[in-house]
Design an enzyme around this catalytic site. Structure first.
Site, short mmCIF file in Angstrom:
data_model
loop_
_atom_site.label_atom_id
_atom_site.label_comp_id
_atom_site.label_asym_id
_atom_site.label_seq_id
_atom_site.Cartn_x
_atom_site.Cartn_y
_atom_site.Cartn_z
N CYS A 99 143.34 65.76 21.80
CA CYS A 99 143.86 66.83 22.65
C CYS A 99 142.73 67.74 23.13
O CYS A 99 142.69 68.14 24.30
CB CYS A 99 144.91 67.64 21.89
SG CYS A 99 145.64 68.99 22.87
N CYS A 205 151.55 69.25 15.96
CA CYS A 205 152.40 70.27 16.57
C CYS A 205 153.74 69.76 17.07
O CYS A 205 154.75 70.46 17.00
CB CYS A 205 151.65 70.94 17.71
SG CYS A 205 151.20 69.82 19.06
#
Length: 388
Positions: A99, A205
């Site tokens: 990410c 997440c």
């Protein structure tokens, strides 16, 4: 020089304090909320929307604008699809490293500079750069180094180990010089109570409150197979899919006298080999080979043209202690790494992250491990580590 700064606002206390510190320096600050995931959780809620509301609350209190940017498609293609494919072939990927490389320090960086006209970006990561927390030591013709944060426990350079030199040169890390307790104190004094009192996020997440096995079976088909005792070759249980397990993980198998741990995945037959005991020598290795290495600042002189070996420090998980290692580079820019202290359950897909002093040099994806202690006849009892 760096007056217009675009800061990533996540809805948490770290990015809020980063924005506050930037504003206190007299900079023209704009917040950007990165929408990377928009799938509802098991309760029918979209966690992203709550984070966005908190980000809006922060920016309203700091009197800075907030832009909501959608990177969902990019995240799905560049990060999540890679994660799913890796689990399907038995790897253990790191979505946070991906990410940062693909989204925060690529898509977001390019958007901030090219679309919003930013002089620099900033994030709430616990990290330093050699250009300083506000790029006060910036030099246009000099490379920048990524350095560990003051708070070694919160340090996030591990997750930043694949970012580009281009992005790092124009990135500010305002909270890298603070301990987490300092950051909370600053937030409290500034009246940022909404984000100060939030429970800190941990883990991947987008999984939410579900455990990993419940989450991953939505994207990877269950393929049942056998748990096989590595030493005896006997079947001692059944599993629902190799994608649900990672090396070194404890597995509760009914009817066994000792706890068993994942040792190896047999993709062809869909079986998982397990060993008895947390410190079984089959779980420990001291040699690793990697894919092509990414150097953040510059390649060590000793490794150029594969002419020598390089001594530095190694870790393959965020909070594992750094251990001394010796590195050799192949002509294909891949690495062979030998660690002075054997590591437990190193898995293909994880990253070998290298450090020299306070500097994070870069990283490379681990492809294979060398022979385990079991095969070379070494004992691993003194190296027993915490179960995962």
């Amino acid at each position: 020089m760096f007056k217009k700064v675009i800061v990533g606002i996540s809805g948490g206390v770290d990015s809020a304090v980063a924005a506050l510190l930037l504003k206190s320096k007299g900079m023209n600050v704009t917040g950007v909320f990165m929408r990377n995931w928009d799938v509802v959780n098991e309760a029918g809620e979209c966690q992203v929307e709550q984070e966005l509301q908190d980000a809006k609350w922060v920016c309203n209190n700091l009197k800075i604008p907030l832009i909501d940017v959608n990177f969902v498609k990019d995240y799905w293609i560049d990060v999540f699809s890679n994660l799913v494919e890796s689990y399907e072939i038995g790897k253990t990927p790191n979505p946070d490293i991906l990410c940062n490389r693909k989204i925060k320090f690529n898509k977001f960086f390019q958007y901030a500079c090219n679309e919003l006209g930013a002089d620099a970006i900033a994030t709430g990561h616990y990290a330093h750069s050699s250009f300083g927390p506000f790029l006060e030591y910036y030099q246009p013709n000099k490379n920048v180094a990524l350095l560990r944060a003051k708070d070694f426990y919160k340090d996030q350079t591990f997750f930043l180990s694949q970012i580009s030199q281009e992005a790092l040169r124009r990135t500010m890390f305002p909270i890298g010089a603070f301990l987490k307790s300092d950051v909370k104190k600053i937030a409290k004094e500034a009246g940022l109570d909404v984000v100060l009192n939030k429970k800190e996020s941990a883990g991947i997440c987008f999984i939410g409150r579900r455990n990993f096995k419940e989450f991953i079976r939505e994207y990877v088909e269950d393929k049942p197979g056998n748990f096989i005792d590595f030493e005896t070759g006997t079947c001692i249980g059944r599993h629902k899919g190799i994608h649900q397990w990672t090396l070194g993980q404890g597995c509760r198998i009914g009817g066994t006298l000792m706890p068993y741990y994942i040792y190896q995945k047999d993709l062809e037959n869909n079986n998982i080999y397990v060993v008895a005991g947390n410190n079984h020598p089959a779980l420990f290795s001291e040699f690793f080979s990697t894919a092509e290495v990414h150097w953040i600042n510059k390649e060590p002189e000793q490794l150029k043209n594969s002419k020598s070996v390089f001594n530095c420090n190694f870790r393959f998980q965020h909070r594992r202690p750094l251990v001394p290692c010796t590195v050799f580079k192949t002509i294909e820019n891949k690495l062979f790494i030998h660690v002075e202290e054997p590591q437990r359950a190193v898995t293909a897909g994880q990253y070998a992250v290298l450090y020299c002093g306070q500097e994070c040099l870069g990283s490379a994806e681990i492809l294979n491990t060398g022979p385990s202690f079991y095969f070379i006849g070494k004992d691993a009892k003194e190296y027993v580590q915490i179960d995962i």
